[in-house]
Design a protein around this motif. Structure first.
Motif, PDB file in Angstrom:
ATOM      1  N   ALA A 256       1.008   6.359  -7.116  1.00 15.75           N
ATOM      2  CA  ALA A 256      -0.028   7.372  -7.364  1.00 15.75           C
ATOM      3  C   ALA A 256       0.558   8.776  -7.341  1.00 15.75           C
ATOM      4  O   ALA A 256       0.230   9.619  -8.189  1.00 15.75           O
ATOM      5  CB  ALA A 256      -1.138   7.234  -6.322  1.00 15.75           C
ATOM      6  N   ARG A 257       1.449   9.017  -6.393  1.00 17.76           N
ATOM      7  CA  ARG A 257       2.083  10.340  -6.290  1.00 17.76           C
ATOM      8  C   ARG A 257       2.954  10.628  -7.506  1.00 17.76           C
ATOM      9  O   ARG A 257       2.869  11.701  -8.119  1.00 17.76           O
ATOM     10  CB  ARG A 257       2.925  10.399  -5.018  1.00 17.76           C
TER      11      ARG A 257
ATOM     12  N   ASN B 109       0.931   4.038  -2.927  1.00 13.96           N
ATOM     13  CA  ASN B 109       0.885   5.471  -2.644  1.00 13.96           C
ATOM     14  C   ASN B 109       1.964   6.218  -3.422  1.00 13.96           C
ATOM     15  O   ASN B 109       1.719   7.288  -3.998  1.00 13.96           O
ATOM     16  CB  ASN B 109       1.073   5.692  -1.144  1.00 13.96           C
TER      17      ASN B 109
ATOM     18  N   GLN C  43      -7.023   0.310  -7.728  1.00 10.03           N
ATOM     19  CA  GLN C  43      -6.267   1.550  -7.901  1.00 10.03           C
ATOM     20  C   GLN C  43      -5.194   1.409  -8.973  1.00 10.03           C
ATOM     21  O   GLN C  43      -4.911   2.349  -9.722  1.00 10.03           O
ATOM     22  CB  GLN C  43      -5.620   1.942  -6.571  1.00 10.03           C
TER      23      GLN C  43
ATOM     24  N   LEU D  60       0.834  -1.208   0.000  1.00 11.54           N
ATOM     25  CA  LEU D  60       0.000   0.000   0.000  1.00 11.54           C
ATOM     26  C   LEU D  60       0.871   1.262   0.000  1.00 11.54           C
ATOM     27  O   LEU D  60       0.511   2.263  -0.622  1.00 11.54           O
ATOM     28  CB  LEU D  60      -0.930  -0.002   1.209  1.00 11.54           C
ATOM     29  N   HIS D  61       1.997   1.196   0.667  1.00 12.76           N
ATOM     30  CA  HIS D  61       2.954   2.313   0.635  1.00 12.76           C
ATOM     31  C   HIS D  61       3.491   2.496  -0.782  1.00 12.76           C
ATOM     32  O   HIS D  61       3.592   3.624  -1.279  1.00 12.76           O
ATOM     33  CB  HIS D  61       4.096   2.035   1.606  1.00 12.76           C
TER      34      HIS D  61
ATOM     35  N   TYR E   4      -1.712   5.522   3.978  1.00 11.37           N
ATOM     36  CA  TYR E   4      -0.916   4.498   3.295  1.00 11.37           C
ATOM     37  C   TYR E   4       0.586   4.769   3.399  1.00 11.37           C
ATOM     38  O   TYR E   4       1.396   3.887   3.121  1.00 11.37           O
ATOM     39  CB  TYR E   4      -1.286   4.425   1.812  1.00 11.37           C
ATOM     40  N   GLU E   5       0.948   5.976   3.746  1.00  5.51           N
ATOM     41  CA  GLU E   5       2.368   6.338   3.829  1.00  5.51           C
ATOM     42  C   GLU E   5       2.995   5.615   5.021  1.00  5.51           C
ATOM     43  O   GLU E   5       2.557   5.769   6.158  1.00  5.51           O
ATOM     44  CB  GLU E   5       2.515   7.846   3.991  1.00  5.51           C
TER      45      GLU E   5
ATOM     46  N   CYS F 265      -5.240  -2.806  -4.429  1.00  7.23           N
ATOM     47  CA  CYS F 265      -4.142  -2.638  -5.391  1.00  7.23           C
ATOM     48  C   CYS F 265      -4.616  -2.858  -6.824  1.00  7.23           C
ATOM     49  O   CYS F 265      -4.202  -2.135  -7.746  1.00  7.23           O
ATOM     50  CB  CYS F 265      -3.009  -3.600  -5.057  1.00  7.23           C
TER      51      CYS F 265
ATOM     52  N   GLU G  78      -5.322   9.119  -5.794  1.00  3.78           N
ATOM     53  CA  GLU G  78      -4.523  10.175  -5.176  1.00  3.78           C
ATOM     54  C   GLU G  78      -3.786   9.602  -3.976  1.00  3.78           C
ATOM     55  O   GLU G  78      -4.250   8.651  -3.350  1.00  3.78           O
ATOM     56  CB  GLU G  78      -5.417  11.329  -4.728  1.00  3.78           C
ATOM     57  N   PRO G  79      -2.613  10.153  -3.642  1.00  2.32           N
ATOM     58  CA  PRO G  79      -1.883   9.667  -2.464  1.00  2.32           C
ATOM     59  C   PRO G  79      -2.716   9.825  -1.195  1.00  2.32           C
ATOM     60  O   PRO G  79      -3.453  10.798  -1.041  1.00  2.32           O
ATOM     61  CB  PRO G  79      -0.636  10.557  -2.435  1.00  2.32           C
ATOM     62  N   ARG G  80      -2.597   8.842  -0.298  1.00  5.11           N
ATOM     63  CA  ARG G  80      -3.326   8.856   0.968  1.00  5.11           C
ATOM     64  C   ARG G  80      -2.330   8.892   2.124  1.00  5.11           C
ATOM     65  O   ARG G  80      -1.348   8.165   2.123  1.00  5.11           O
ATOM     66  CB  ARG G  80      -4.206   7.620   1.104  1.00  5.11           C
TER      67      ARG G  80
END
Length: 605
Positions: free
Chosen positions: A333-334, A330, A394, A326-327, A437-438, A391, A432-434
């Protein structure tokens, strides 16, 4: 003298001087340059912006007369006065009008009481003049239509850099002169497509690539048949066919629209040319197959009764592998969103390709195979399935702009969240980044696990122990030992042919007869090779590794001893050097222990 001959009709080409219509361009060019200076018009990339000013600062008058059959006929009429001059070079005897009636009215006002005839100029307007009217003419100009008021000026023009002056500059100059507005806010100039050798596509070279042939595929024989009935010289046809045979000995494979689209985006950077290799398109066709098979396999792992959670929020019970993927989602997506905003399609495609192929397919889907079996812990299985669904959902959306058809087809097969009401992936919300998830800690921990996996694969290949391999992982700390112990099953899954992985506590000794490779300061990977290798040869190999690591360490240490090192070298560089020195010291220590182990084993034998 050299007499020019038309290669198609064999007629002699004779230059003929005749009057032409011209436009004074400098007064049109200055507002176009000013619009680029003050930000009303953005031109990307920077090289094209430099061309913009170079061309417009040195602009010449523009001849708009063309002696062609087709085009907008020049709305200028020669007034042939009875008994007067027939000199069409006399600019005084010309009038312009929207129609012949309009022109006649102007001629009567200009020459009252004179008998005359009107003759419209037989020439047509330059193609680029007519094309320059396009942004506003298609919206109903010169009438102030609803479309014109709503859509003019437009937002973005995407075109090739080679017609930046011929077309784009003319649209801007005419648009600003006739409407008072720039016709668009931004111009993006893409590279030109050339063949794999960087040559301009030419019929005589036989290297012209028809996109339809790449999409549908074509045999070499059918490529050759395209020259039947051609107006090329027979010698050029022979040369072109030889070029096709060299470039496409087996024809062009069927690659599909998505693969071609993705390839062109992957080639697009700030450069001015892209050398299109059809085999690279075929490579992305295989990526489409990988995408298809991975998604179908994942759907099978989800099961027919799978229901996604109403939203994609974390539960707090995700495993390390889930938090890591998930990271990485993220980050993808970024990076993709930022690259699309900058129109850097090469970076965007690289980011989404990396996520799908090297992180989701090669790691996460493989990692969770044991977890998603019916025999696995139900809670762990459900959590892994929810993360896998997130995953897929997205990831397909991230990829959709570059591969619209296969992503739409696969997305339609996914179950829907209760919050997802879009009928098509093309109108769904883009990822979009969340913040939740970071997780840099999960990334660092999982990177250690993947380093161990890579080290294990390398050891197994080096010693040709490709089945029933037994690994031991020595750890420098209890934290590392706990982490590796918890992920042992996943490590076994990712190392092909691995039979077992044992994590050793800091005080535990490595069994005798193991080959070793250092992973980091925290861990080293050991492969049991007792009875399968020559001990003397193995000791020599390890001594060479020790010498190499010692040399690398000494080189870094020497850099830290230079005068004013602390003052002149940035802190992050000093930290990196210190970390590398620590890694080399740990590697040397592990290798020396391995030598001692082999020596002990040799003495026992």
């Amino acid at each position: 003298m050299s007499v020019p001959i038309c290669p198609k009709s064999n007629d002699i080409i004779e230059p003929l001087m005749k009057p032409q219509w011209w436009i004074k361009s400098k007064q049109l060019a200055e507002p176009a340059m000013q619009a680029a200076r003050d930000g009303r018009l953005e031109i990307a990339p920077v090289t094209s912006e430099m061309d913009w000013f170079r061309w417009l600062e040195n602009i010449n008058d523009w001849c708009i007369s063309r002696q062609l059959w087709w085009g907008h006929r020049i709305p200028a009429y020669f007034v042939r006065i009875a008994g007067g001059s027939d000199d069409s070079c006399d600019g005084n005897n010309w009038v312009a009008g929207h129609s012949e009636a309009d022109a006649r009215k102007r001629a009567e006002e200009k020459f009252p009481g004179v008998e005359f005839e009107l003759e419209q100029d037989p020439d047509v307007l330059d193609t680029w003049f007519s094309s320059g009217l396009w942004p506003f003419a298609v919206l109903g100009w010169p009438e102030n239509t609803d479309d014109f008021k709503k859509y003019y000026p437009t937002s973005l023009l995407e075109t090739g850099w080679d017609i930046l002056f011929f077309w784009v500059a003319r649209m801007v100059m005419l648009g600003m002169y006739l409407t008072g507005e720039v016709p668009f806010r931004k111009v993006f100039c893409h590279a030109l497509v050339r063949d794999a050798q960087g040559r301009k596509m030419s019929k005589s070279l036989g290297n012209v690539i028809d996109p339809i042939d790449v999409i549908d595929g074509i045999s070499l024989e059918k490529l050759h048949s395209r020259f039947e009935g051609s107006n090329l010289d027979p010698r050029e046809i022979k040369k072109a066919m030889a070029g096709q045979t060299k470039d496409y000995p087996d024809g062009i494979p069927e690659c599909g629209t998505d693969a071609l689209r993705f390839t062109l985006c992957a080639y697009t950077s700030s450069g001015r040319d892209m050398n299109l290799n059809v085999m690279r398109v075929d490579g992305y066709r295989k990526f489409c197959n990988k995408l298809w098979n991975a998604t179908r396999f994942a759907l099978m792992k989800l099961g027919e009764d799978f229901v996604p959670t109403p939203d994609a929020a974390l539960t707090g019970h995700e495993s390390l592998a889930e938090r890591w993927i998930l990271h990485r989602l993220n980050i993808a997506a970024r990076d993709v969103s930022a690259a699309l905003a900058d129109m850097n399609f090469m970076v965007a495609t690289t980011a989404v390709h990396k996520f799908w192929l090297y992180e989701l397919c090669d790691v996460y889907i493989e990692y969770i195979k044991p977890i998603t079996t019916p025999e696995a812990d139900p809670a762990a299985r459900r959590s892994a399935q929810q993360t896998l669904y997130t995953c897929l959902d997205q990831g397909l959306k991230l990829l959709h702009p570059f591969m619209p058809f296969v992503t739409e087809e696969l997305w339609q097969r996914l179950p829907r969240r209760a919050s997802e009401t879009s009928p098509s992936i093309s109108v769904s919300a883009y990822p979009e980044p969340r913040g939740d998830y970071e997780n840099s800690q999960a990334e660092a921990e999982f990177e250690l696990i993947m380093s161990i996996v890579r080290a294990g694969r390398s050891l197994a290949a080096d010693y040709n122990v490709l089945s029933k391999s037994t690994f031991f992982i020595s750890n420098a700390s209890e934290a590392s030992h706990a982490l590796v112990s918890a992920q042992a099953d996943g490590i076994v899954t990712l190392i092909k042919g691995c039979q077992s992985v044992t994590s050793l506590a800091p005080e535990e000794a490595v069994p005798a007869g193991c080959a070793v490779v250092s992973v980091s300061e925290e861990a080293a990977m050991h492969l049991l090779v007792r009875g399968q290798v020559d001990i003397d040869q193995e000791i020599v190999k390890i001594e060479k590794k020790v010498a190499k690591a010692a040399g690398m360490k000494d080189g870094l240490v020497a850099k830290t001893k230079v005068p004013n090192y602390e003052a002149n070298v940035p802190e992050e560089v000093r930290e990196t050097n210190a970390s590398k020195i620590g890694d080399y010291e740990a590697e040397i220590s592990v290798l020396q222990k391995a030598i001692e182990t082999f020596l002990t084993l040799k003495g026992a034998n």
